[in-house]
Design an enzyme around this catalytic site. Structure first.
Site, PDB file in Angstrom:
ATOM      1  N   HIS A  18       0.830  -1.210   0.000  1.00 59.38           N
ATOM      2  CA  HIS A  18       0.000   0.000   0.000  1.00 59.38           C
ATOM      3  C   HIS A  18       0.867   1.263   0.000  1.00 59.38           C
ATOM      4  O   HIS A  18       0.571   2.229  -0.719  1.00 59.38           O
ATOM      5  CB  HIS A  18      -0.927   0.007   1.220  1.00 59.38           C
ATOM      6  CG  HIS A  18      -2.165  -0.804   1.057  1.00 59.38           C
ATOM      7  ND1 HIS A  18      -2.144  -2.177   0.922  1.00 59.38           N
ATOM      8  CD2 HIS A  18      -3.482  -0.431   0.998  1.00 59.38           C
ATOM      9  CE1 HIS A  18      -3.386  -2.619   0.799  1.00 59.38           C
ATOM     10  NE2 HIS A  18      -4.216  -1.587   0.834  1.00 59.38           N
TER      11      HIS A  18
ATOM     12  N   HIS B  70       1.679  -3.782   9.171  1.00 56.88           N
ATOM     13  CA  HIS B  70       3.059  -3.658   8.710  1.00 56.88           C
ATOM     14  C   HIS B  70       3.945  -3.103   9.815  1.00 56.88           C
ATOM     15  O   HIS B  70       3.475  -2.393  10.712  1.00 56.88           O
ATOM     16  CB  HIS B  70       3.153  -2.724   7.492  1.00 56.88           C
ATOM     17  CG  HIS B  70       2.808  -3.375   6.202  1.00 56.88           C
ATOM     18  ND1 HIS B  70       3.571  -4.366   5.617  1.00 56.88           N
ATOM     19  CD2 HIS B  70       1.758  -3.178   5.363  1.00 56.88           C
ATOM     20  CE1 HIS B  70       3.018  -4.756   4.484  1.00 56.88           C
ATOM     21  NE2 HIS B  70       1.909  -4.054   4.305  1.00 56.88           N
TER      22      HIS B  70
END
Length: 251
Positions: free
Chosen positions: A158, A207
């Site tokens: 992303h 993440h």
């Protein structure tokens, strides 16, 4: 080597360096800056990958950064960042490809612009997946994850896609409307979105911090390389066309 030859060689080198630092033209300062950016981003990505593999240096602080985020979560911010994180998703990237092709095409060519945007975003996705398989880093533990995610963690897809898509959009806007205020606004907006998307990936627990930084660096290198190549090709094509026109005009 004679003194005359040394002097001539020195003049050639100085002339070449001066050309590389000339603000105007695709082969001048813009190309030099692009090469420096690609080299710096590539070096940084390599250093991050080594840190992740060995779990030292910056990667050693990933758990602490995630723990701090978890401790400072709030309901309203969580809801907002669940929406923000989708700005770096694949579907949003595809939407931006269409927006760029229809609204701000290069030289009036919508198909060419769409193909280049697809190359930037698609290439970024392919590189991200390749590095993910190479590093094979697990994601943060499930209790810290408050959003769905699958696959390996490094680098953040992303975050990388946000850099590729929004930086490309800012670049096209700057070429279409070469006004300082427009360019600054476009790049500032792109930078803000990129930072928010990266922050959302860390905040939502899908993440690590180094994953986000790695995604930024990978996409920066690839995106810069693509648009630098476009600039070079456009400049070379224009120069060749001018030479041909001059040759035709001669009696």
């Amino acid at each position: 080597m004679s003194p005359r030859q040394q002097t001539a060689g020195s003049m050639v080198v100085r002339s070449w360096l001066a050309a590389r630092l000339t603000p105007g033209g695709a082969l001048g300062l813009p190309l030099t800056v692009s090469f420096l950016m690609i080299a710096a981003a590539g070096w940084g990505l390599g250093e991050l990958a080594d840190s992740v593999r060995e779990n030292d240096d910056l990667a050693a602080g990933d758990a602490g950064a995630t723990a701090w985020m978890v401790a400072h979560r709030t309901g309203w911010l969580t809801a907002a960042l669940r929406v923000v994180t989708d700005l770096g998703g694949v579907w949003m990237a595809l939407a931006l490809v269409a927006v760029a092709a229809l609204g701000i095409p290069l030289s009036g060519s919508r198909w060419r612009t769409a193909a280049l945007m697809a190359l930037v975003t698609g290439g970024t996705s392919a590189l991200v997946n390749g590095v993910k398989l190479l590093i094979a880093r697990p994601r943060p533990t499930l209790p810290e994850m408050i959003s769905t995610a699958s696959g390996f963690s490094f680098p953040s897809g992303h975050s990388a896609q946000a850099v590729a898509a929004y930086a490309s959009l800012a670049y096209l806007i700057g070429r279409r409307w070469p006004v300082p205020a427009v360019r600054v606004s476009a790049w500032a907006g792109a930078g803000l979105v990129v930072l928010l998307v990266g922050f959302s990936r860390l905040y939502l627990g899908v993440h690590w911090l180094t994953d986000v930084l790695g995604g930024y660096l990978l996409a920066a290198a690839w995106t810069t390389a693509v648009w630098a190549a476009v600039r070079l090709a456009t400049s070379s094509g224009g120069a060749a066309s001018r030479r041909q026109d001059q040759g035709t005009a001669e009696p």
